[in-house]
Design an enzyme around this catalytic site. Structure first.
Site, mmCIF file in Angstrom:
data_model
loop_
_atom_site.group_PDB
_atom_site.id
_atom_site.type_symbol
_atom_site.label_atom_id
_atom_site.label_comp_id
_atom_site.label_asym_id
_atom_site.label_seq_id
_atom_site.Cartn_x
_atom_site.Cartn_y
_atom_site.Cartn_z
ATOM 1 N N SER A 115 0.830 -1.207 0.000
ATOM 2 C CA SER A 115 0.000 0.000 0.000
ATOM 3 C C SER A 115 0.857 1.248 0.000
ATOM 4 C CB SER A 115 -0.901 0.011 1.243
ATOM 5 O OG SER A 115 -1.572 1.249 1.366
ATOM 6 N N TYR A 142 -2.374 0.363 9.979
ATOM 7 C CA TYR A 142 -2.652 -0.296 8.703
ATOM 8 C C TYR A 142 -1.421 -0.220 7.800
ATOM 9 C CZ TYR A 142 -3.933 -0.684 3.819
ATOM 10 O OH TYR A 142 -3.941 -1.028 2.489
ATOM 11 N N LYS A 178 -17.458 -0.516 0.637
ATOM 12 C CA LYS A 178 -16.364 -0.043 1.482
ATOM 13 C C LYS A 178 -16.751 1.056 2.462
ATOM 14 C CE LYS A 178 -12.254 0.392 -0.375
ATOM 15 N NZ LYS A 178 -11.517 -0.583 0.466
#
Length: 322
Positions: A115, A142, A178
């Site tokens: 990411s 994250y 989402k």
């Protein structure tokens, strides 16, 4: 031979399943966790062999007898606001490590999702070179749960045998489940339907005017094309950025959405919440030389082209899914 797609009912995972289907491939095993969300709708238009819950899959991986050709690992908790560090480390890091080790032991192609969140506030730049990756400092757990696997791959010298993808600001069809993590395109479309305008955060930095904060927006179909390229070329490995390599403003994005909808531009600039002021990114731009140097020559859609396709062919249709 089966292609395993973890997170295959999710946003990017289901887009890749769509890509496989367009290439005539349906020997696919979907690995995911559907829960009570509407993520299952991403599977309705797809052709695949079987589905298995992610917890069951990881339990049987070492005893699996399936003839697997590749594991495309898109499964993860992608919420940047998730605070349960133990959960993220288990779900995003340990799970990925287990699948990677199994793939390496069995000489099976392994492609995984990293990411752009690993870049933190962006002050160290957006280079995907190994040496630069080692110095990154993500801002949230994250990002760290993704970064620590990248570090494991580099330090254990397996990054030259697997392919990782650092996705930047991805948007497009199949992101509907989402919620708050959906793209501004999806949110803005519905906001315009309701109110006739888009709300954007005011800038707190003098060098950026309101709405002139910059992001590298990339369409999910372009991501699927790159993933297909990496699948077809198992000799191409390493950790690669995946953006367009062009930074565009929120104002640009807003103009593209209004144009695609056939509405006049109307933007309201609102105060940024205190909770994100200290971790808000004002600029992202993927350095794309590393991927291009592998021989990937396909041009990415412009922001305007991608938004028009998303709005015209999906958001305005009854069947909005790939």
């Amino acid at each position: 031979m089966l292609i395993v797609v973890t997170g295959g009912a999710g946003f990017i995972g289901s887009a890749f399943v769509w890509k496989l289907n367009t290439m005539g491939i349906s020997d696919i095993l979907i690995v995911d966790e559907l829960g009570s969300s509407y993520k299952w709708k991403n599977l309705v238009n797809k052709n695949f062999q079987d589905y298995i819950h992610k917890d069951e899959f990881i339990k049987i991986i070492n005893n699996i007898s399936l003839n697997i050709n590749a594991i495309i690992h898109m499964g993860a908790c992608s919420s940047t606001t998730e605070l349960d560090a133990d959960y993220l480390m288990q779900n995003n890091y340990r799970y990925t490590k287990t699948l990677a080790e199994w793939s390496l032991s069995n000489n099976i192609r392994f492609i995984y999702a990293s990411s752009a969140a690993t870049y933190g506030d962006g002050s160290q730049g957006f280079s995907d070179d190994e040496a630069d990756t080692l110095t990154l400092q993500p801002l949230n757990i994250y990002g760290y749960s993704k970064h620590i696997f990248d570090l494991w791959a580099i330090r254990n010298r397996v990054n030259d045998k697997i392919a990782g993808i650092k996705f930047f600001n991805v948007f497009g069809p199949n992101e509907y489940h989402k919620g708050n993590m959906a793209s501004i395109v999806f949110k803005a479309y519905h906001q315009i339907i309701r109110t006739g305008r888009i709300q954007l955060f005011k800038s707190l930095r003098e060098e950026y005017q309101d709405g002139e904060q910059l992001r590298d927006f990339i369409y999910v179909k372009d991501c699927a094309d790159v993933m297909w390229w990496l699948y077809l070329n198992p000799e191409i490995n390493g950790i690669f950025n995946l953006g367009t390599g062009t930074a565009r403003t929120w104002n640009d994005l807003s103009a593209a959405i209004f144009s695609a909808m056939g509405h006049d531009l109307s933007i309201e600039y609102i105060d940024m919440p205190d909770s994100i002021k200290n971790r808000y990114q004002y600029f992202t731009k993927a350095q794309m030389d590393k991927l291009r140097d592998t021989g990937y020559t396909t041009q990415f859609r412009t922001l305007e082209e991608a938004v028009l396709d998303y709005v015209s062919n999906y958001l305005t249709k009854d069947n909005q899914h790939l």
